[in-house]
Scaffold this motif. Structure first.
Motif, PDB file in Angstrom:
ATOM      1  N   LEU A  56       0.649  -3.279  -0.639  1.00  0.00           N
ATOM      2  CA  LEU A  56       1.284  -3.256   1.291  1.00  0.00           C
ATOM      3  C   LEU A  56       0.964  -1.880   1.541  1.00  0.00           C
ATOM      4  N   ALA A  57       0.999  -0.586   0.736  1.00  0.00           N
ATOM      5  CA  ALA A  57       0.740   0.749   1.241  1.00  0.00           C
ATOM      6  C   ALA A  57      -0.740   0.562   2.092  1.00  0.00           C
ATOM      7  N   ARG A  58      -1.899   0.088   1.120  1.00  0.00           N
ATOM      8  CA  ARG A  58      -3.081   0.250   1.629  1.00  0.00           C
ATOM      9  C   ARG A  58      -3.092  -0.864   2.729  1.00  0.00           C
ATOM     10  N   GLN A  59      -2.406  -1.857   2.752  1.00  0.00           N
ATOM     11  CA  GLN A  59      -2.517  -2.773   4.221  1.00  0.00           C
ATOM     12  C   GLN A  59      -1.732  -2.224   5.159  1.00  0.00           C
ATOM     13  N   ALA A  60      -0.740  -1.456   4.943  1.00  0.00           N
ATOM     14  CA  ALA A  60      -0.047  -0.420   6.118  1.00  0.00           C
ATOM     15  C   ALA A  60      -1.175   0.435   6.643  1.00  0.00           C
ATOM     16  N   GLU A  61      -1.876   0.944   5.784  1.00  0.00           N
ATOM     17  CA  GLU A  61      -2.706   2.052   6.215  1.00  0.00           C
ATOM     18  C   GLU A  61      -3.795   1.513   7.223  1.00  0.00           C
ATOM     19  N   ARG A  62      -4.435   0.224   6.798  1.00  0.00           N
ATOM     20  CA  ARG A  62      -5.382  -0.139   7.600  1.00  0.00           C
ATOM     21  C   ARG A  62      -5.064  -0.788   8.926  1.00  0.00           C
ATOM     22  N   ASP A  63      -3.665  -1.314   8.935  1.00  0.00           N
ATOM     23  CA  ASP A  63      -3.136  -1.713  10.137  1.00  0.00           C
ATOM     24  C   ASP A  63      -2.411  -0.523  11.038  1.00  0.00           C
ATOM     25  N   GLY A  64      -2.255   0.484  10.373  1.00  0.00           N
ATOM     26  CA  GLY A  64      -1.570   1.431  11.040  1.00  0.00           C
ATOM     27  C   GLY A  64      -0.089   1.332  11.468  1.00  0.00           C
ATOM     28  N   ASP A  65       0.410   0.597  10.529  1.00  0.00           N
ATOM     29  CA  ASP A  65       1.945   0.045  10.797  1.00  0.00           C
ATOM     30  C   ASP A  65       2.707   0.377   9.510  1.00  0.00           C
ATOM     31  N   SER A  66       3.772   1.494   9.673  1.00  0.00           N
ATOM     32  CA  SER A  66       4.517   1.816   8.234  1.00  0.00           C
ATOM     33  C   SER A  66       5.685   0.857   8.261  1.00  0.00           C
ATOM     34  N   GLU A  67       6.026  -0.181   9.237  1.00  0.00           N
ATOM     35  CA  GLU A  67       6.787  -0.906   8.929  1.00  0.00           C
ATOM     36  C   GLU A  67       6.444  -1.884   7.671  1.00  0.00           C
ATOM     37  N   VAL A  68       5.109  -2.248   7.556  1.00  0.00           N
ATOM     38  CA  VAL A  68       4.613  -3.138   6.360  1.00  0.00           C
ATOM     39  C   VAL A  68       5.265  -2.358   5.009  1.00  0.00           C
ATOM     40  N   LEU A  69       5.634  -1.144   4.824  1.00  0.00           N
ATOM     41  CA  LEU A  69       6.040  -0.449   3.706  1.00  0.00           C
ATOM     42  C   LEU A  69       7.367  -1.264   3.296  1.00  0.00           C
ATOM     43  N   LEU A  70       8.200  -1.613   4.270  1.00  0.00           N
ATOM     44  CA  LEU A  70       9.397  -2.082   4.083  1.00  0.00           C
ATOM     45  C   LEU A  70       9.407  -3.408   3.014  1.00  0.00           C
ATOM     46  N   GLY A  71       8.314  -3.851   3.132  1.00  0.00           N
ATOM     47  CA  GLY A  71       8.268  -5.268   2.440  1.00  0.00           C
ATOM     48  C   GLY A  71       8.284  -4.768   0.925  1.00  0.00           C
ATOM     49  N   ALA A  72       7.788  -3.531   0.614  1.00  0.00           N
ATOM     50  CA  ALA A  72       7.819  -3.356  -1.059  1.00  0.00           C
ATOM     51  C   ALA A  72       9.187  -3.141  -1.206  1.00  0.00           C
ATOM     52  N   LEU A  73      10.048  -2.417  -0.363  1.00  0.00           N
ATOM     53  CA  LEU A  73      11.367  -2.356  -0.619  1.00  0.00           C
ATOM     54  C   LEU A  73      12.047  -3.621  -0.956  1.00  0.00           C
ATOM     55  N   LEU A  74      11.878  -4.490  -0.012  1.00  0.00           N
ATOM     56  CA  LEU A  74      12.497  -5.921   0.069  1.00  0.00           C
ATOM     57  C   LEU A  74      11.880  -6.655  -1.246  1.00  0.00           C
ATOM     58  N   LEU A  75      10.887  -6.785  -1.727  1.00  0.00           N
ATOM     59  CA  LEU A  75      10.455  -7.331  -2.827  1.00  0.00           C
ATOM     60  C   LEU A  75      11.218  -6.703  -3.906  1.00  0.00           C
TER      61      LEU A  75
END
Length: 315
Positions: free
Chosen positions: A82-101
């Motif tokens: 998810l961290a690499r996906q967030a960097e490619r998308d430029g969206d830091s909100e994706v990082l919240l998915g790791a916390l939720l998981l």
């Protein structure tokens, strides 16, 4: 040709009522299960408890808790993705998915862990209670420590393994502690201490991360954190699996051995008073001579009346 003479009853070897092996008068106890000679499998009048059902439930709960912990320990893999996906998308909100998981995996682990703790304590107390009714057992600690040993701080690093080792020796017919007990407790200590230390380390490392990832360095910091967290989680995760597997085997072996011993002490049908119990020697009883009985063909004799002076009537 004459038939061979039967051996005197005192030369016939007695069978142990616990394991069924032949005993020798040269020893005071069975050399297989250490039950004193002439003693039953379970002391009469002492209560015993069924452990097979609660042991099965505890084994399942321990296995489920270990599985959930293993999944939570592998959660950083999803965090890196998810961290690499967030960097490619430029969206830091994706990082919240790791916390939720991570939260979604931690909650069922806590529930399964608490359920396993309750079931294991109940099983330990019942198994410890049973060995008090086993002739030849050598209890080390009282029954209360089967419960308090898990709950009292600092004592829970020593007491539970002593209680379980005592149960294993007296249930599995050992004079020394089975090696499986040592493996279980060593792995459990590594898991208990390592999980606390590495969880604290992960929390401190996460607190240093930028709240909002903006550039490549920020996202890379999250990737590095999850990589380090995955490596730190490996030690307690492996220890958890080893402890759970060895403890499940212990529970199943001890439960089966205790249930078999209790079943040996329960007769299949009630014995009448004076009936010898199988496995014990009963001396021959003298046979009383039968009382003489009158023949059925001989009619009972009538009483004889003495003659009366004066002859017959009218004489």
């Amino acid at each position: 040709m004459r038939a061979p003479l039967a051996a005197p009853p005192w030369t016939v070897p007695m069978l142990c009522q616990t394991c069924g092996d032949a005993t020798s008068p040269s020893f005071d106890e069975c050399q297989n299960c250490y039950t004193p000679l002439g003693q039953p499998a379970v002391t009469p009048g002492l209560a015993t408890h069924a452990v097979r059902g609660i042991g099965l439930a505890a084994s399942i709960a321990v296995g489920v808790a270990a599985a959930f912990y293993l999944l939570s320990a592998l959660a950083p893999v999803a965090g890196m993705v998810l961290a690499r996906q967030a960097e490619r998308d430029g969206d830091s909100e994706v990082l919240l998915g790791a916390l939720l998981l991570e939260a979604a995996l931690t909650l069922p682990f806590v529930v399964a862990y608490l359920a396993a703790a309750v079931l294991v304590i109940i099983w330990t107390w019942r198994a410890r209670k049973n060995i008090d009714a086993f002739p030849g057992a050598l209890p080390v600690l009282g029954q209360g420590w089967a419960i308090a040993g898990w709950l009292v701080p600092f004592a829970n690093f020593v007491v539970p393994v002593r209680v379980v080792a005592n149960i294993a020796r007296d249930s599995l017919w050992r004079r020394s502690t089975p090696w499986l007990v040592v493996v279980w407790w060593a792995a459990w200590l590594v898991f208990s201490v390592g999980e606390r230390l590495f969880t604290r380390k992960n929390d401190l490392e996460y607190a240093r991360l930028p709240e909002t990832a903006v550039d490549h360095e920020d996202f890379q910091a999250y990737v590095d954190y999850y990589q380090g967290s995955l490596g730190r989680n490996a030690v307690p995760a492996i220890a958890c699996v080893v402890a759970a597997a060895s403890f499940i085997v212990l529970i199943r072996k001890i439960s089966a051995a205790q249930q078999d011993r209790i079943a040996r002490a329960t007769p299949a049908w009630p014995y009448a008073p004076g009936t010898p119990v199988p496995g014990t020697f009963a001396p021959p009883q003298p046979v009383a001579a039968a009382a003489p009985q009158a023949s059925a063909d001989t009619p009972p004799a009538s009483p004889q009346v003495p003659p009366v002076a004066g002859g017959t009537i009218g004489a």
